[in-house]
Write a protein that holds these residues in place. Structure first.
Motif, PDB file in Angstrom:
ATOM      1  N   ASP A  58     -11.403 -26.453  20.646  1.00  0.00           N
ATOM      2  CA  ASP A  58     -11.260 -26.732  22.066  1.00  0.00           C
ATOM      3  C   ASP A  58      -9.882 -27.292  22.396  1.00  0.00           C
ATOM      4  N   PHE A  59      -9.407 -26.943  23.565  1.00  0.00           N
ATOM      5  CA  PHE A  59      -8.151 -27.473  24.075  1.00  0.00           C
ATOM      6  C   PHE A  59      -8.300 -28.957  24.398  1.00  0.00           C
ATOM      7  N   SER A  62      -2.164 -22.925  33.444  1.00  0.00           N
ATOM      8  CA  SER A  62      -3.504 -23.002  32.898  1.00  0.00           C
ATOM      9  C   SER A  62      -3.665 -22.210  31.608  1.00  0.00           C
ATOM     10  N   ARG A  63      -2.787 -21.234  31.354  1.00  0.00           N
ATOM     11  CA  ARG A  63      -2.942 -20.470  30.118  1.00  0.00           C
ATOM     12  C   ARG A  63      -2.654 -21.302  28.880  1.00  0.00           C
ATOM     13  N   GLU A 101      -4.310 -23.588  27.926  1.00  0.00           N
ATOM     14  CA  GLU A 101      -5.604 -23.941  27.364  1.00  0.00           C
ATOM     15  C   GLU A 101      -6.117 -22.877  26.386  1.00  0.00           C
ATOM     16  N   ASP A 102      -5.470 -21.754  26.362  1.00  0.00           N
ATOM     17  CA  ASP A 102      -5.907 -20.628  25.546  1.00  0.00           C
ATOM     18  C   ASP A 102      -5.246 -20.688  24.177  1.00  0.00           C
ATOM     19  N   GLU A 103      -6.024 -20.822  23.121  1.00  0.00           N
ATOM     20  CA  GLU A 103      -5.448 -20.962  21.778  1.00  0.00           C
ATOM     21  C   GLU A 103      -4.646 -19.736  21.368  1.00  0.00           C
ATOM     22  N   TYR A 104      -4.927 -18.585  21.960  1.00  0.00           N
ATOM     23  CA  TYR A 104      -4.217 -17.364  21.585  1.00  0.00           C
ATOM     24  C   TYR A 104      -2.793 -17.321  22.140  1.00  0.00           C
ATOM     25  N   GLU A 105      -2.447 -18.291  22.996  1.00  0.00           N
ATOM     26  CA  GLU A 105      -1.079 -18.387  23.518  1.00  0.00           C
ATOM     27  C   GLU A 105      -0.141 -19.052  22.510  1.00  0.00           C
TER      28      GLU A 105
END
Length: 127
Positions: free
Chosen positions: A46-47, A106-107, A109-113
């Motif tokens: 989780d972020f 907001s991106r 928060e995405d682990e794939y970033e």
């Protein structure tokens, strides 16, 4: 190539504080947005919090707002996570991540970033 090494985890009583550190071995550290994620056994990662390359923007998960503070020192290639008022539900392995995310948004928060990850540091909060 970016190497991230977390430290500062440990065992603390509920209500206590810890400060995590993440040291990056890269000359272009100031180019990267940095973040903290966490993962508890049997749960997804989780972020937790993110900070822009300059430190001018920060982003927090709702569950840690007002308790955790992310900061960075680009001269030391280090990002920090100050955790206050810790709760047993904060128990997890905490991971540092680096990504080229501009603007933060907001991106983050995405682990794939995120392109690079540390090995994690355990935080255990006892009740």
């Amino acid at each position: 190539h970016v190497q991230l090494v977390e430290s500062g985890g440990g065992l603390v009583q509920a209500g206590g504080s810890l400060r995590l550190s993440c040291a990056a071995s890269v000359r272009t550290f100031s180019s990267y947005a940095m973040a903290w994620f966490r993962q508890s056994p049997g749960k997804e990662r989780d972020f937790v919090a993110a900070i822009s390359w300059s430190g001018g923007s920060t982003y927090y998960a709702d569950c840690v707002k007002g308790r955790f503070t992310i900061s960075r020192d680009n001269a030391k290639n280090t990002v920090y996570l100050r955790m206050n008022s810790l709760k047993p539900e904060d128990t997890a392995v905490y991971y540092c991540a680096a990504g080229l995310i501009i603007p933060l948004g907001s991106r983050c928060e995405d682990e794939y970033e995120y392109n690079y990850w540390g090995q994690g540091t355990q935080v255990t909060v006892s009740s």
